[in-house]
Write a protein that holds these residues in place. Structure first.
Motif, PDB file in Angstrom:
ATOM      1  N   ALA A  13      18.811 -25.885 -16.671  1.00 43.80           N
ATOM      2  CA  ALA A  13      18.781 -24.481 -16.256  1.00 43.80           C
ATOM      3  C   ALA A  13      19.034 -23.600 -17.286  1.00 43.80           C
ATOM      4  CB  ALA A  13      20.052 -24.453 -15.225  1.00 43.80           C
ATOM      5  N   TYR A  14      19.897 -23.889 -18.353  1.00 44.91           N
ATOM      6  CA  TYR A  14      20.072 -23.188 -19.517  1.00 44.91           C
ATOM      7  C   TYR A  14      19.080 -23.207 -20.296  1.00 44.91           C
ATOM      8  CZ  TYR A  14      25.081 -24.343 -18.637  1.00 44.91           C
ATOM      9  OH  TYR A  14      26.139 -24.534 -17.815  1.00 44.91           O
ATOM     10  N   TRP A  31      18.190 -26.771 -25.628  1.00 45.05           N
ATOM     11  CA  TRP A  31      18.973 -27.038 -24.502  1.00 45.05           C
ATOM     12  C   TRP A  31      17.952 -27.934 -23.841  1.00 45.05           C
ATOM     13  CZ3 TRP A  31      23.342 -26.702 -26.088  1.00 45.05           C
ATOM     14  CH2 TRP A  31      23.762 -25.675 -26.581  1.00 45.05           C
ATOM     15  N   GLY A  32      16.560 -27.507 -23.950  1.00 37.69           N
ATOM     16  CA  GLY A  32      15.676 -28.615 -23.199  1.00 37.69           C
ATOM     17  C   GLY A  32      15.566 -29.905 -23.736  1.00 37.69           C
ATOM     18  N   LEU A  33      15.836 -30.088 -24.741  1.00 37.21           N
ATOM     19  CA  LEU A  33      16.003 -31.444 -25.492  1.00 37.21           C
ATOM     20  C   LEU A  33      17.291 -32.100 -24.965  1.00 37.21           C
ATOM     21  CD1 LEU A  33      14.679 -30.930 -28.897  1.00 37.21           C
ATOM     22  CD2 LEU A  33      13.627 -32.221 -27.074  1.00 37.21           C
ATOM     23  N   MET A  34      18.302 -31.305 -24.852  1.00 34.82           N
ATOM     24  CA  MET A  34      19.517 -31.963 -24.261  1.00 34.82           C
ATOM     25  C   MET A  34      19.466 -32.369 -23.101  1.00 34.82           C
ATOM     26  SD  MET A  34      22.310 -32.412 -26.307  1.00 34.82           S
ATOM     27  CE  MET A  34      23.337 -32.522 -24.975  1.00 34.82           C
ATOM     28  N   GLY A  57      14.861 -33.670 -33.522  1.00 35.94           N
ATOM     29  CA  GLY A  57      14.532 -32.301 -33.018  1.00 35.94           C
ATOM     30  C   GLY A  57      15.803 -31.377 -32.986  1.00 35.94           C
ATOM     31  N   LEU A  58      16.689 -32.016 -32.457  1.00 31.86           N
ATOM     32  CA  LEU A  58      18.095 -31.218 -32.045  1.00 31.86           C
ATOM     33  C   LEU A  58      18.523 -30.646 -33.579  1.00 31.86           C
ATOM     34  CD1 LEU A  58      19.919 -33.386 -29.293  1.00 31.86           C
ATOM     35  CD2 LEU A  58      18.823 -30.932 -29.101  1.00 31.86           C
ATOM     36  N   ALA A  59      18.597 -31.646 -34.251  1.00 38.13           N
ATOM     37  CA  ALA A  59      19.124 -31.531 -35.830  1.00 38.13           C
ATOM     38  C   ALA A  59      18.294 -30.301 -36.437  1.00 38.13           C
ATOM     39  CB  ALA A  59      19.110 -32.585 -36.444  1.00 38.13           C
ATOM     40  N   GLY A  85      27.072 -22.802 -29.003  1.00 33.36           N
ATOM     41  CA  GLY A  85      25.735 -23.242 -29.927  1.00 33.36           C
ATOM     42  C   GLY A  85      25.600 -24.619 -30.169  1.00 33.36           C
ATOM     43  N   TRP A  86      25.150 -24.977 -31.095  1.00 39.29           N
ATOM     44  CA  TRP A  86      24.883 -26.310 -31.478  1.00 39.29           C
ATOM     45  C   TRP A  86      26.153 -27.319 -31.591  1.00 39.29           C
ATOM     46  CZ3 TRP A  86      27.324 -28.039 -35.766  1.00 39.29           C
ATOM     47  CH2 TRP A  86      27.603 -26.869 -36.843  1.00 39.29           C
ATOM     48  N   ALA A  87      27.247 -26.374 -31.799  1.00 41.55           N
ATOM     49  CA  ALA A  87      28.400 -27.355 -32.284  1.00 41.55           C
ATOM     50  C   ALA A  87      29.094 -28.206 -30.693  1.00 41.55           C
ATOM     51  CB  ALA A  87      29.644 -26.417 -32.714  1.00 41.55           C
TER      52      ALA A  87
END
Length: 317
Positions: A17-18, A38-41, A62-64, A169-171
């Motif tokens: 959803a995010y 957020w899609g990859l998460m 990809g996230l990194a 964020g990414w943290a």
């Protein structure tokens, strides 16, 4: 039986959803970067069990890449205004905290009831995952209470969640990454390498120097991994067990307990411990993202020196 996978699905749907809301936020210049991250998460949580090692590894890269390239930016979703929040605060006071308290109360009371009553015989939850599942149930109960009591717009929880997750964020996913890093270090035999280097550099019989290297190593590896629990297996297998305990007859309880405290000194000084040092700065909207760390260094260094002295004094009595 309700398993931990149900909780992964719940979290994955929230991240999905995010991602969708981020993609639709035309006021955020980096909306596509946020949506991709957020899609990859969401993909990891919803389909990680089926992606395999290679798929999950590529997902992490990809996230990194998204986080490291600066592709993410804070959004400003349409939530309540400052005036509306002040009005609710004046009207309800501390009662506004009731939904938040439902979450830990459900986890605590539910775990106790499930563990010490006949409910355990029904095997409703996956063994050793009861508290996690009840924590997720607490979130759902808190949302039900909010909608029944305050009647916010249907999208309010997701928009507020996106506002919060964008602020962090990414943290927000760094603890999971660092936990995986600890497993990688252990599998790669880093502890053995550090132990061999230590034995080659420190003269035999130099107890204090060995203690100092052990404590400093705990702090240093904690700064790299962001977590003293991930650093401990490395330093224990490298120095704590073979040198301090087996070599010099040190007290294992002292080496373990105070060694962890030495590691926590490293926690105070690293951005890798994002949940302690970066997340508060983001939530408080501090101008200096590392302001929390700068304030803690003056405490961490003397405390590390004290821990070295304590290990040396109490470990070999």
């Amino acid at each position: 039986m309700i398993t931990i996978e149900w909780l992964y699905v719940l979290a994955g749907l929230a991240f999905a959803a995010y991602a969708v809301l981020s993609a639709l936020d035309r006021n955020n210049a980096k909306r596509l970067g946020n949506a991709a991250f957020w899609g990859l998460m969401a993909l990891s949580l919803l389909g990680g069990s089926w992606l395999g090692d290679l798929g999950n590894g590529l997902l992490v890269l990809g996230l990194a890449g998204l986080a490291g390239s600066g592709a993410m930016g804070r959004g400003d979703p349409p939530t309540t205004s400052d005036a509306e929040r002040e009005a609710w605060s004046a009207k309800l006071g501390n009662r506004l905290f009731l939904p938040a308290l439902v979450i830990p109360a459900t986890a605590l009371i539910g775990t106790l009831l499930y563990s010490y009553t006949p409910l355990a015989h029904y095997h409703l939850f996956q063994p050793k995952r009861e508290t996690y599942i009840l924590l997720g149930l607490g979130v759902l109960l808190a949302l039900i209470l909010i909608f029944a009591w305050l009647r916010p717009p249907a999208s309010a929880p997701l928009q507020e969640g996106r506002r919060l997750i964008d602020s962090i964020g990414w943290a927000a996913v760094l603890p999971q990454m660092l936990a995986a890093l600890g497993v990688v270090f252990a599998a790669a035999g880093v502890g053995n390498i550090v132990g061999e280097a230590t034995r080659a550099a420190i003269p035999e019989g130099s107890v204090f120097l060995t203690v100092a290297v052990y404590a400093l190593g705990m702090a240093a590896f904690t700064m790299v991994m962001g977590n003293a629990f991930a650093a401990f297996p490395v330093m224990a297998s490298a120095i704590g067990v073979p040198l301090l305990i087996q070599g010099y007859g040190g007290d294992a309880a002292v080496i373990g307990a105070i060694g962890m405290l030495a590691g926590f000194c490293g926690t105070l000084m690293t951005p890798m411990a994002a949940n302690f040092n970066l997340v508060p700065a983001a939530l408080l909207e501090l101008r200096d993202r590392n302001g929390v760390i700068r304030a803690q260094v003056a405490t961490a260094l003397p405390l590390l020196a004290v821990n070295i002295g304590l290990i040396y004094l109490f470990c070999f009595r």
